[in-house]
Design a protein around this motif. Structure first.
Motif, PDB file in Angstrom:
ATOM      1  N   PRO A  43       0.658  -1.238   0.073  1.00  0.00           N
ATOM      2  CA  PRO A  43      -0.071  -0.073  -0.065  1.00  0.00           C
ATOM      3  C   PRO A  43       0.795   1.397   0.074  1.00  0.00           C
ATOM      4  CG  PRO A  43       0.188  -0.859   2.045  1.00  0.00           C
ATOM      5  CD  PRO A  43       0.553  -2.073   1.157  1.00  0.00           C
ATOM      6  N   PHE A  44       0.177   2.322  -0.512  1.00  0.00           N
ATOM      7  CA  PHE A  44       0.905   3.605  -0.457  1.00  0.00           C
ATOM      8  C   PHE A  44       0.480   4.175   1.039  1.00  0.00           C
ATOM      9  CE2 PHE A  44       0.586   8.033  -0.081  1.00  0.00           C
ATOM     10  CZ  PHE A  44       1.684   8.711  -0.841  1.00  0.00           C
ATOM     11  N   GLU A  45       1.492   4.382   2.072  1.00  0.00           N
ATOM     12  CA  GLU A  45       1.316   4.536   3.349  1.00  0.00           C
ATOM     13  C   GLU A  45       1.362   6.289   3.545  1.00  0.00           C
ATOM     14  OE1 GLU A  45       4.632   2.096   4.328  1.00  0.00           O
ATOM     15  OE2 GLU A  45       3.583   1.725   6.034  1.00  0.00           O
ATOM     16  N   THR A  46       0.286   6.803   4.268  1.00  0.00           N
ATOM     17  CA  THR A  46       0.438   8.254   4.332  1.00  0.00           C
ATOM     18  C   THR A  46       1.497   8.571   5.174  1.00  0.00           C
ATOM     19  OG1 THR A  46      -0.886   7.954   6.170  1.00  0.00           O
ATOM     20  CG2 THR A  46      -2.178   8.368   4.079  1.00  0.00           C
ATOM     21  N   ILE A  47       1.845   7.718   6.288  1.00  0.00           N
ATOM     22  CA  ILE A  47       3.222   8.042   7.191  1.00  0.00           C
ATOM     23  C   ILE A  47       2.354   9.065   8.103  1.00  0.00           C
ATOM     24  CG2 ILE A  47       5.250   8.699   7.699  1.00  0.00           C
ATOM     25  CD1 ILE A  47       4.877   6.109   6.297  1.00  0.00           C
ATOM     26  N   ALA A  48       2.107  10.261   7.558  1.00  0.00           N
ATOM     27  CA  ALA A  48       1.537  11.377   8.307  1.00  0.00           C
ATOM     28  C   ALA A  48       0.189  10.869   8.793  1.00  0.00           C
ATOM     29  CB  ALA A  48       1.360  12.411   7.357  1.00  0.00           C
ATOM     30  N   ASP A  49      -0.150  11.271  10.155  1.00  0.00           N
ATOM     31  CA  ASP A  49      -1.362  10.945  10.738  1.00  0.00           C
ATOM     32  C   ASP A  49      -2.190  12.251  10.943  1.00  0.00           C
ATOM     33  OD1 ASP A  49      -3.393   9.592  12.058  1.00  0.00           O
ATOM     34  OD2 ASP A  49      -1.940   8.832  13.750  1.00  0.00           O
ATOM     35  N   VAL A  97       0.813  15.119   3.597  1.00  0.00           N
ATOM     36  CA  VAL A  97       1.629  13.818   3.383  1.00  0.00           C
ATOM     37  C   VAL A  97       2.942  14.073   2.910  1.00  0.00           C
ATOM     38  CG1 VAL A  97       1.472  11.401   1.983  1.00  0.00           C
ATOM     39  CG2 VAL A  97      -0.652  12.739   2.709  1.00  0.00           C
ATOM     40  N   PRO A  98       4.184  13.402   3.689  1.00  0.00           N
ATOM     41  CA  PRO A  98       5.313  13.890   3.215  1.00  0.00           C
ATOM     42  C   PRO A  98       5.836  13.070   1.597  1.00  0.00           C
ATOM     43  CG  PRO A  98       5.452  12.056   4.873  1.00  0.00           C
ATOM     44  CD  PRO A  98       4.052  12.781   4.551  1.00  0.00           C
ATOM     45  N   ASN A  99       5.237  12.150   1.301  1.00  0.00           N
ATOM     46  CA  ASN A  99       5.485  11.474   0.124  1.00  0.00           C
ATOM     47  C   ASN A  99       5.046  12.266  -1.151  1.00  0.00           C
ATOM     48  OD1 ASN A  99       6.683   9.512   1.710  1.00  0.00           O
ATOM     49  ND2 ASN A  99       5.099   8.193   1.455  1.00  0.00           N
ATOM     50  N   LEU A 100       4.241  13.336  -0.801  1.00  0.00           N
ATOM     51  CA  LEU A 100       3.660  14.140  -2.227  1.00  0.00           C
ATOM     52  C   LEU A 100       4.130  15.301  -2.042  1.00  0.00           C
ATOM     53  CD1 LEU A 100      -0.129  12.756  -1.671  1.00  0.00           C
ATOM     54  CD2 LEU A 100       1.603  11.692  -3.168  1.00  0.00           C
TER      55      LEU A 100
END
Length: 375
Positions: free
Chosen positions: A105-111, A120-123
């Protein structure tokens, strides 16, 4: 307590859910045989028994999760968005196993905790990196890959290229950034889902409850934007010690508000008919209260809340016995739930995928859709 649907009663700590009982249903006869948290997760996410020694955190999959199967079969339907998202991070059972990291899955990491700005850091691009500079780096990397491809005999670079392309589409496209923009939601709606703070366990032997209410609102945004399958982590709710207090002051008030908000929100937007919502844990709890005023792990019988995707509200499927210890009527399995989800999504469960040893496995080896939910 009584609910909106005559004859259906639920816990009296769920008044908001009771008022919308006509929009969701209950499976009361689920069962399996594994009393381990992480290994029970494996069964519910994959439809297969867990491998030995599943780690308590991280996916630990021996078979692909339902989300990874969905990503495998539908990733090209909307290349601007991930097909499978985990909010916020993977939990046991949610990984792709031998399908490969591209189907994790694509993890949002940020909550999305409370009313703080959510990002979302990955974006986002690293500081000082423009799209032009990123494009230059991509061209350079492509040149090296073309050179290496001449000696690539096993297709690994092609798989890597596909993974890089998906990452590129996410970072440079507006679709993903807009879908994850939780701050675009009206304040009143965010309050409806709830800003209830974390429940901190009074003692180390009890489970707390994170402030996860806004995760469900983010899930609705993603589904509305076109993500095929979203898994939301709503742990923890173990009840070994002082379980009644944990439920009363921790889990249930947060769950009642956020779940009822999600169902009503989807319904008001015309999305409930096409969005199936499955809410369950990996097992139930013992029918007898232990000496610590709590209940322990019990896979012999447990329940799930289900809604949407053609499921009729106000239904109860199956029943436990008088002690809440075993299924008494119409027993169901996690594989039956997965078969229901797969049929809704259009997943071909007869397709076989090959593991690292060359052995083929069907998407689902057992289970039948629960038709009683739709009539």
């Amino acid at each position: 307590m009584p609910t909106k649907v005559s004859g259906i009663q639920i816990c009296d700590l769920l008044p908001m859910s009771a008022q919308i009982m006509d929009k969701w249903s209950i499976i009361r006869s689920l069962h399996h045989t594994d009393a381990g948290h992480s290994s029970g997760d494996q069964i519910c996410f994959t439809g297969y028994p867990a491998a030995p020694n599943v780690p308590p955190e991280g996916p630990g999959n021996s078979m692909p999760s339902c989300g990874s199967i969905v990503a495998k079969q539908f990733e090209q339907k909307n290349p601007k968005l991930p097909a499978y998202v985990m909010i916020p991070r993977m939990v046991p059972g949610t990984g792709a196993a031998w399908l490969g990291r591209a189907y994790d899955p694509f993890e949002t990491i940020a909550d999305p905790i409370g009313d703080k700005p959510f990002k979302v850091p990955n974006l986002s691009l690293p500081a000082g990196i423009s799209l032009q500079r990123l494009d230059d780096r991509r061209s350079l990397m492509s040149g090296f890959d073309n050179l290496r491809r001449e000696v690539d005999y096993n297709g690994q670079l092609e798989a890597t290229d596909a993974f890089h392309q998906k990452a590129w589409d996410l970072v440079t496209g507006k679709e993903a950034r807009e879908a994850f923009d939780l701050d675009a939601e009206p304040r009143a709606l965010r309050e409806r889902y709830g800003f209830i703070p974390e429940f901190k366990a009074p003692t180390p032997d009890r489970c707390g409850v994170p402030a996860w209410s806004q995760r469900l609102l983010l899930a609705r945004r993603l589904v509305e934007a076109g993500v095929r399958l979203v898994t939301v982590d709503l742990r923890w709710w173990d009840t070994h010690v002082q379980g009644f207090d944990t439920m009363r002051n921790g889990f249930l008030p947060r769950w009642d508000r956020a779940y009822s908000a999600l169902i009503e929100d989807l319904d008001q937007r015309g999305l409930l008919a096409t969005t199936m919502v499955i809410a369950w844990g990996e097992f139930g709890r013992t029918p007898k209260v232990n000496t610590n005023a709590g209940r322990d792990h019990w896979p012999n019988v447990f329940s799930a809340a289900v809604a949407g995707g053609g499921i009729r509200g106000g239904r109860v499927v199956g029943a436990s016995d008088a002690h809440g210890a075993e299924p008494a009527d119409n027993p169901k399995t996690p594989e039956d739930v997965l078969a229901t989800v797969y049929r809704h999504l259009g997943v071909d469960t007869q397709v076989q995928y090959t593991d690292h040893t060359g052995r083929p496995h069907p998407v689902l080896s057992s289970g039948s859709p629960i038709d009683e939910l739709f009539t």
